[in-house]
Write a protein that holds these residues in place. Structure first.
Motif, PDB file in Angstrom:
ATOM      1  N   THR A 222     -41.235  57.215  24.539  1.00 51.35           N
ATOM      2  CA  THR A 222     -42.137  57.092  25.679  1.00 51.35           C
ATOM      3  C   THR A 222     -42.332  58.478  26.284  1.00 51.35           C
ATOM      4  N   ALA A 223     -43.118  58.540  27.338  1.00 52.70           N
ATOM      5  CA  ALA A 223     -43.299  59.821  28.022  1.00 52.70           C
ATOM      6  C   ALA A 223     -42.062  60.210  28.821  1.00 52.70           C
ATOM      7  N   ASN A 224     -41.090  59.280  28.915  1.00 54.19           N
ATOM      8  CA  ASN A 224     -39.919  59.521  29.757  1.00 54.19           C
ATOM      9  C   ASN A 224     -38.691  58.826  29.167  1.00 54.19           C
TER      10      ASN A 224
ATOM     11  N   LEU B 111     -41.430  34.609  15.164  1.00 55.65           N
ATOM     12  CA  LEU B 111     -42.745  35.166  14.849  1.00 55.65           C
ATOM     13  C   LEU B 111     -42.736  35.867  13.500  1.00 55.65           C
ATOM     14  N   ALA B 112     -41.649  36.572  13.199  1.00 57.07           N
ATOM     15  CA  ALA B 112     -41.552  37.243  11.896  1.00 57.07           C
ATOM     16  C   ALA B 112     -41.565  36.237  10.750  1.00 57.07           C
ATOM     17  N   LYS B 113     -40.964  35.068  10.970  1.00 51.50           N
ATOM     18  CA  LYS B 113     -40.997  34.011   9.948  1.00 51.50           C
ATOM     19  C   LYS B 113     -42.427  33.526   9.703  1.00 51.50           C
ATOM     20  N   GLN B 114     -43.300  33.732  10.704  1.00 50.53           N
ATOM     21  CA  GLN B 114     -44.710  33.372  10.559  1.00 50.53           C
ATOM     22  C   GLN B 114     -45.547  34.515   9.988  1.00 50.53           C
ATOM     23  N   GLY B 115     -44.881  35.612   9.630  1.00 51.29           N
ATOM     24  CA  GLY B 115     -45.584  36.721   9.007  1.00 51.29           C
ATOM     25  C   GLY B 115     -45.925  37.874   9.925  1.00 51.29           C
ATOM     26  N   TYR B 116     -45.458  37.850  11.173  1.00 50.47           N
ATOM     27  CA  TYR B 116     -45.790  38.886  12.148  1.00 50.47           C
ATOM     28  C   TYR B 116     -44.741  39.995  12.181  1.00 50.47           C
ATOM     29  N   PHE B 117     -45.175  41.174  12.583  1.00 51.38           N
ATOM     30  CA  PHE B 117     -44.295  42.263  12.984  1.00 51.38           C
ATOM     31  C   PHE B 117     -44.155  42.125  14.497  1.00 51.38           C
ATOM     32  N   ALA B 118     -43.011  41.651  14.946  1.00 51.14           N
ATOM     33  CA  ALA B 118     -42.780  41.387  16.368  1.00 51.14           C
ATOM     34  C   ALA B 118     -41.853  42.441  16.946  1.00 51.14           C
ATOM     35  N   VAL B 119     -42.251  43.028  18.057  1.00 58.47           N
ATOM     36  CA  VAL B 119     -41.407  44.019  18.720  1.00 58.47           C
ATOM     37  C   VAL B 119     -41.321  43.694  20.202  1.00 58.47           C
ATOM     38  N   ALA B 120     -40.089  43.703  20.713  1.00 53.23           N
ATOM     39  CA  ALA B 120     -39.828  43.432  22.133  1.00 53.23           C
ATOM     40  C   ALA B 120     -39.190  44.665  22.742  1.00 53.23           C
TER      41      ALA B 120
ATOM     42  N   ARG C 277     -47.212  49.899  36.466  1.00 55.67           N
ATOM     43  CA  ARG C 277     -47.784  51.025  35.712  1.00 55.67           C
ATOM     44  C   ARG C 277     -46.807  51.504  34.646  1.00 55.67           C
ATOM     45  N   GLU C 278     -45.540  51.593  35.000  1.00 55.38           N
ATOM     46  CA  GLU C 278     -44.520  51.992  34.025  1.00 55.38           C
ATOM     47  C   GLU C 278     -44.458  50.994  32.872  1.00 55.38           C
ATOM     48  N   ILE C 279     -44.520  49.722  33.199  1.00 50.52           N
ATOM     49  CA  ILE C 279     -44.449  48.685  32.164  1.00 50.52           C
ATOM     50  C   ILE C 279     -45.633  48.788  31.211  1.00 50.52           C
ATOM     51  N   GLN C 280     -46.824  48.937  31.747  1.00 51.12           N
ATOM     52  CA  GLN C 280     -48.001  49.021  30.883  1.00 51.12           C
ATOM     53  C   GLN C 280     -47.936  50.249  29.983  1.00 51.12           C
ATOM     54  N   ASP C 281     -47.472  51.380  30.534  1.00 57.71           N
ATOM     55  CA  ASP C 281     -47.329  52.587  29.720  1.00 57.71           C
ATOM     56  C   ASP C 281     -46.288  52.375  28.612  1.00 57.71           C
ATOM     57  N   ASP C 282     -45.193  51.693  28.946  1.00 63.93           N
ATOM     58  CA  ASP C 282     -44.154  51.462  27.943  1.00 63.93           C
ATOM     59  C   ASP C 282     -44.607  50.466  26.877  1.00 63.93           C
ATOM     60  N   LEU C 283     -45.425  49.490  27.255  1.00 68.47           N
ATOM     61  CA  LEU C 283     -45.997  48.591  26.254  1.00 68.47           C
ATOM     62  C   LEU C 283     -46.930  49.355  25.320  1.00 68.47           C
ATOM     63  N   ASP C 284     -47.665  50.321  25.865  1.00 70.28           N
ATOM     64  CA  ASP C 284     -48.494  51.180  25.013  1.00 70.28           C
ATOM     65  C   ASP C 284     -47.626  51.976  24.037  1.00 70.28           C
ATOM     66  N   ALA C 285     -46.466  52.435  24.514  1.00 70.86           N
ATOM     67  CA  ALA C 285     -45.559  53.175  23.629  1.00 70.86           C
ATOM     68  C   ALA C 285     -45.050  52.277  22.498  1.00 70.86           C
ATOM     69  N   ALA C 286     -44.740  51.025  22.818  1.00 71.51           N
ATOM     70  CA  ALA C 286     -44.322  50.069  21.791  1.00 71.51           C
ATOM     71  C   ALA C 286     -45.454  49.820  20.797  1.00 71.51           C
ATOM     72  N   TRP C 287     -46.675  49.741  21.303  1.00 73.41           N
ATOM     73  CA  TRP C 287     -47.861  49.576  20.458  1.00 73.41           C
ATOM     74  C   TRP C 287     -47.965  50.738  19.460  1.00 73.41           C
ATOM     75  N   ARG C 288     -47.810  51.959  19.954  1.00 68.33           N
ATOM     76  CA  ARG C 288     -47.913  53.127  19.077  1.00 68.33           C
ATOM     77  C   ARG C 288     -46.773  53.151  18.057  1.00 68.33           C
TER      78      ARG C 288
ATOM     79  N   TYR D 117     -51.417  43.110  30.658  1.00 69.78           N
ATOM     80  CA  TYR D 117     -51.588  43.953  29.471  1.00 69.78           C
ATOM     81  C   TYR D 117     -52.862  43.588  28.715  1.00 69.78           C
ATOM     82  N   ALA D 118     -53.245  42.327  28.760  1.00 73.40           N
ATOM     83  CA  ALA D 118     -54.496  41.921  28.123  1.00 73.40           C
ATOM     84  C   ALA D 118     -55.708  42.563  28.790  1.00 73.40           C
ATOM     85  N   SER D 119     -55.593  42.882  30.072  1.00 74.79           N
ATOM     86  CA  SER D 119     -56.692  43.569  30.758  1.00 74.79           C
ATOM     87  C   SER D 119     -56.607  45.086  30.574  1.00 74.79           C
ATOM     88  N   HIS D 120     -55.467  45.551  30.079  1.00 75.44           N
ATOM     89  CA  HIS D 120     -55.221  46.989  29.914  1.00 75.44           C
ATOM     90  C   HIS D 120     -55.507  47.461  28.493  1.00 75.44           C
TER      91      HIS D 120
END
Length: 281
Positions: free
Chosen positions: A50-52, A92-101, A131-142, A169-172
């Protein structure tokens, strides 16, 4: 070794071993708890830049996948990335997804250690900003994209505390194909840490969200759910809300007395169908 270090080590042992991976604040664990094995899966703890700081968490994905699996970002409950959220990732992985928490409290404290919800709220949760949460979710996305997850077929899902964040996050992140919010708070007072709630961002919501709520939820009144439903309809949103009349808050949390098997199983099927219908499959 000092007394403080001894106490800290003992608390970590309790959280990691004696409590079987569940937060202390949710003990005892109900007999209805579900355990999904990791057979044919790759699982582990990510190092998310993350950035921090480096953010940990949990991931699960199909082992030896021949193609890039679709991504699901799993947004934790208020209790952090404990065993239930890890199990959701494996399901979710059993359904074929790459799941990250991602562990979204990692800068502020260990949510596994407080022995009650009031202490958890005061010592950890109250320090985290949207704001921190949304930024960290973006980091998980990357991070997930760099690990081979297919971001063109991506979704997000959140539970309880994370259900509210799923709406936000859906709006972000407009690259998501779909999202699901399980009994996430929809409105309430704002603050410097919580500038907006889901009901405030409907006009910016172009990612379809499936909201799953309980008719007996004492913390999210039906009137609040109906206000959100009406606002979604008014703005022409593709998002939908389903209410299970006999379910309370936390009805998917199989490790707690709030678990409602019928509602949880139906909601899970509807969530997977929702993801598939909107291209996150």
């Amino acid at each position: 070794m000092t007394q403080d270090h001894t106490s800290m080590n003992r608390r970590h042992l309790l959280a990691a071993a004696g409590c079987l991976g569940f937060a202390l604040a949710v003990q005892p664990v109900a007999a209805s708890v579900i355990h999904t094995d990791s057979q044919a899966l790759e699982t582990g703890i990510p190092d998310i830049d993350t950035a921090n700081g480096i953010m940990p968490g949990y991931f699960a994905k199909p082992a030896n996948a021949k193609s890039h699996p679709p991504l699901v970002i799993v947004i934790q409950e208020i209790f952090g990335v404990h065993e239930h959220i890890k199990d959701v990732c494996r399901r979710l992985a059993k359904q074929g997804y790459f799941a990250v928490a991602p562990e979204l409290y990692f800068r502020h404290g260990d949510p596994a250690l407080p022995a009650d919800i009031d202490t958890l709220l005061r010592e950890v949760v109250s320090k985290v900003s949207d704001r921190e949460i949304q930024d960290d979710l973006d980091a998980a996305w990357r991070w997930a994209g760099a690990q081979g997850a297919d971001q063109t077929r991506a979704a997000a899902v959140g539970f309880c505390w994370g259900g509210r964040q799923a709406w936000l996050y859906a709006s972000h992140n407009h690259q998501l194909k779909a999202a699901a919010a399980w009994y996430g708070k929809l409105e309430g007072p704002t603050s410097d840490l919580m500038l907006r709630h889901p009901l405030d961002i409907v006009q910016q919501l172009d990612v379809p969200v499936l909201g799953l709520y309980g008719g007996q939820d004492q913390s999210i009144p039906l009137a609040s759910v109906e206000r959100m439903r009406a606002e979604l309809k008014r703005t022409g949103s593709e998002s939908e809300i389903i209410v299970y009349p006999d379910a309370g808050h936390g009805f998917n949390a199989d490790y707690r007395p709030s678990y409602n098997e019928r509602a949880a199983q139906d909601g899970w099927r509807k969530m997977l169908d929702w993801f598939a219908r909107h291209g996150a499959r």
